[in-house]
Design an enzyme around this catalytic site. Structure first.
Site, short mmCIF file in Angstrom:
data_model
loop_
_atom_site.label_atom_id
_atom_site.label_comp_id
_atom_site.label_asym_id
_atom_site.label_seq_id
_atom_site.Cartn_x
_atom_site.Cartn_y
_atom_site.Cartn_z
N CYS A 1 0.85 -1.19 0.01
CA CYS A 1 -0.12 -0.01 0.08
C CYS A 1 0.75 1.38 0.18
O CYS A 1 1.64 1.40 -0.99
CB CYS A 1 -1.13 0.04 1.17
SG CYS A 1 -2.46 0.98 1.00
N HIS B 1 -4.04 -5.62 0.75
CA HIS B 1 -3.69 -6.23 2.34
C HIS B 1 -4.26 -7.37 2.53
O HIS B 1 -5.29 -7.84 1.78
CB HIS B 1 -4.51 -5.13 3.05
CG HIS B 1 -4.13 -3.53 3.23
ND1 HIS B 1 -3.06 -3.08 3.88
CD2 HIS B 1 -4.43 -2.50 2.42
CE1 HIS B 1 -2.62 -2.04 3.95
NE2 HIS B 1 -3.78 -1.39 3.12
#
Length: 512
Positions: free
Chosen positions: A342, A453
Site C-alpha cells: 500500500c 492488504h
C-alpha cells in the site's frame, strides 16, 4: 448480580466502556460476540467512533476500523459500515481524516471535529438503529475512557452515545497495569449521576494469581460503589486477536523459538497503518519479525517490509531523515529482499505527488527510486475487496495461485514497472467486475510491491513469499484457521467467568 437491573429503552444493546485505552474493550466485545453467536443469538458489533490506523473494507465497499471487522468475524458476519459509522485516521498530531458511513469526508483538526460531533451523533444513532432492526443484540464498544472530562461535551463515543441510546454499560479495567480499583472507582465517580445509573457492572481483565487474594478488594469495590463485579477474566497467555491500532508485541516466545530461520524487519514510521498485515509473519514459527523505529537497532534482515501509511510523503521523509533509505540500499546490495504494501508500495516509486494536499501539504516528493513508477494521490479513495490469481511466474511459479485481500488507498500509480504485475484481480463484491493487473516486481526480483492488504493470510501464497525471501524447509501455517481458533479460545475463557445466563440477564433475554 442479585441487585435488580434498571430499566432501559434499549436493553438488548450492551455497551463496554473502559477505564483507559487498551483496557480490554475490543477483546471483551469480541469474546461476548462469539459467546452469543455460537449460542445462536443474533448479535452484531458496534463502535460509534473509532480512532485507528488499522482498517478494513466492508462488503458494501466502505471503510471501518479493523477491530470491528474482527468482531464481525466473531459474530460469523460479513462486516458492514453500520458497525463503525465514524472512523478517524490521524495524519498529523492534531488532525485526522474523518470517515463517515465508510466514506472519507475530508480532514479536520481536533477543534473543528469536536464542533462537528453533534451532526455526527445523528449518523451514529441511525447506524445503531439499523443494526437493531437486523439483529437481536448489539454489542457496543466505547473509545478511550468515559472519564475524560475535557471530551465529555458533545461526546459520541462513550456515555454520550449510551445516554442517547439509553442502554446499559459495563466498565472494564486491566489489572495487569496496576491500580485496578482506583481505575474502576475513579472512573465511576467521575461520571454524572444519570451515567452512573446505567453502569450495571465492572469487569476486571487479565488477572493472574490466586483469585482468593483479590476477593477482599472486590467486596470493598462493590460496597463502595454499589456496582457488582461481574467477572474477573484471567490473563490468557499467547492470545492473538488482531490489534485495534497499537502494535501488539505481547507474543511470548519459548526456547523452542530460537531456531527461527528468517528475519523480517518492518520500519515503524510515525503514521504506519494496517500493521496487522504482518501478524501472520510475526506468528509464523520460523519467522523472527521485528517492528523497528530506531535505525540504530537495525542489525540486518533477510526481508524488509514497508507497511501502509496514513501520511505517505511524511513517512517517506521520516525514512530518509532517520537513515532508512541508505540502510535499504545496503540491504539490497547484500542480497536482501524488499516488499512494499500500500503506502509502502507507493514509496518504492520514482515520485509521489499530492497536488491537492490529500494527506499533508500539497507538493511532490522523490520516492526511493526502486520501481519505475510514480503515484499521484487523489481525493477518490480506492476501497474494494479483491480476489484473483498470481501471474508473476518468476516469483510465484507457473501454477496460478488464488489471491484474496482488500485495497484501501488514496492514489493512482503509473509507469513501466506496472508492466510486470504480480496478480490478476477483480472486485470480489461485484458480479460482473472486469479483471485488472495489480502490483509490480523489479527486473532482478528483489523488490516487489502491492496495494493489496491481507495477501499473506493465504497459506500457499505465504509459502511462496517466504521461499522468495530465503526461508528453507518451510512449515505450513494456516493463519485464518489460527485466527478463528484464537477467537474461540478467548470466548471459552470469558464464558467460563461470564456464562450465557449472566449475559442473558444483562441483555434482558432471560425473560423472552
Amino acid at each position: 448480580m442479585s441487585k435488580p437491573l434498571p430499566s432501559f429503552a434499549n436493553p438488548h444493546t450492551l455497551m463496554v466502556q473502559g477505564t483507559t485505552s487498551d483496557a480490554g474493550k475490543s477483546i471483551l466485545v469480541t469474546a461476548l460476540c462469539r459467546i452469543l453467536a455460537r449460542h445462536k443469538i443474533g448479535v452484531a458489533p458496534f463502535k460509534p467512533q473509532n480512532m485507528a490506523l488499522n482498517s478494513a473494507v466492508t462488503q458494501e465497499g466502505g471503510e471501518i476500523g479493523r477491530a470491528q471487522a474482527v468482531q464481525a468475524e466473531a459474530c460469523y458476519l460479513p462486516s458492514s459500515t453500520d458497525m463503525n459509522p465514524i472512523l478517524l485516521k490521524p495524519n498529523t498530531d492534531i488532525g485526522a481524516q474523518v470517515i463517515v458511513n465508510g466514506k472519507a469526508i475530508g480532514n479536520m483538526d481536533a477543534q473543528t471535529y469536536h464542533a462537528y460531533k453533534p451532526e455526527l451523533l445523528k449518523e451514529v444513532v441511525a447506524a445503531h438503529g439499523r443494526l437493531q432492526d437486523r439483529y437481536q443484540v448489539v454489542m457496543v464498544e466505547g473509545a478511550g475512557s468515559p472519564a475524560e472530562i475535557n471530551l465529555r461535551e458533545h461526546d459520541i463515543a462513550n456515555m454520550g452515545f449510551a445516554e442517547e441510546a439509553d442502554c446499559p454499560v459495563i466498565i472494564v479495567a486491566d489489572i495487569d497495569r496496576g491500580g485496578v480499583f482506583a481505575h474502576l472507582l475513579g472512573t465511576y465517580e467521575l461520571l454524572s449521576e444519570t451515567e452512573q445509573q446505567r453502569v450495571v457492572g465492572f469487569v476486571i481483565n487479565r488477572f493472574r494469581g490466586d483469585i482468593k487474594l483479590l476477593e477482599s478488594g472486590l467486596d470493598w469495590l462493590e460496597e463502595r460503589s454499589g456496582v457488582p463485579v461481574l467477572a474477573v477474566i484471567p490473563y490468557i497467555h499467547n492470545l492473538h486477536i488482531e490489534a485495534e491500532d497499537a502494535i501488539n508485541l505481547d507474543q511470548e516466545l519459548s526456547a523452542e523459538d530460537s531456531y527461527r530461520q528468517l528475519k523480517v524487519v518492518v520500519p515503524a514510521y510515525p503514521r504506519m497503518s494496517n500493521h496487522t498485515d504482518f501478524d501472520v509473519l510475526r506468528l509464523h514459527p520460523q519467522v523472527d519479525l521485528q517492528f523497528v523505529k530506531d535505525i540504530t537497532l537495525f542489525k540486518g534482515a533477510d526481508l524488509i517490509v514497508l507497511p501502509g501509511s496514513k501520511n505517505v510523503r511524511g513517512d517517506l521523509q521520516w525514512l530518509k531523515d532517520e537513515g532508512w533509505q541508505a540502510a535499504i540500499q545496503r540491504h539490497l546490495r547484500l542480497g536482501g529482499k524488499l516488499l512494499g504494501v500500500c503506502g509502502g508500495y507507493q514509496m518504492l516509486g520514482q515520485q509521489l505527488h499530492d497536488p491537492e494536499g490529500i494527506e499533508s501539504k500539497p507538493g511532490s516528493s522523490n520516492g526511493l527510486g526502486l520501481l519505475d513508477m510514480e503515484t499521484t494521490l487523489t481525493g477518490n479513495k480506492t476501497l474494494r475487496n479483491v480476489e484473483g490469481s498470481s501471474c508473476a511466474t518468476a516469483l510465484f511459479g507457473a501454477d496460478a495461485m488464488a489471491v484474496k485481500g482488500y485495497e484501501i488507498h488514496a492514489g493512482v500509480s503509473q509507469g513501466a514497472a506496472l508492466e510486470q504485475p504480480l496478480f490478476t484481480l477483480k472486485h470480489s463484491d461485484e458480479v460482473d467486475a472486469a479483471p485488472f493487473s495489480e502490483g509490480s516486481i523489479n527486473a532482478d526480483k528483489t523488490v516487489f510491491g502491492s496495494y493489496v492488504h491481507g495477501l499473506f493470510d493465504q497459506p500457499q501464497l505465504l509459502q511462496k513469499l517466504l521461499d522468495w525471501a530465503g526461508l528453507q524447509g518451510h512449515e505450513e501455517f494456516d493463519y485464518p484457521a489460527f485466527r478463528e481458533q484464537q477467537i474461540d479460545r478467548l470466548a471459552d475463557e470469558v464464558e467460563a467467568v461470564m456464562p450465557l445466563s449472566m449475559l442473558q440477564r444483562l441483555l434482558r433475554l432471560d425473560s423472552e
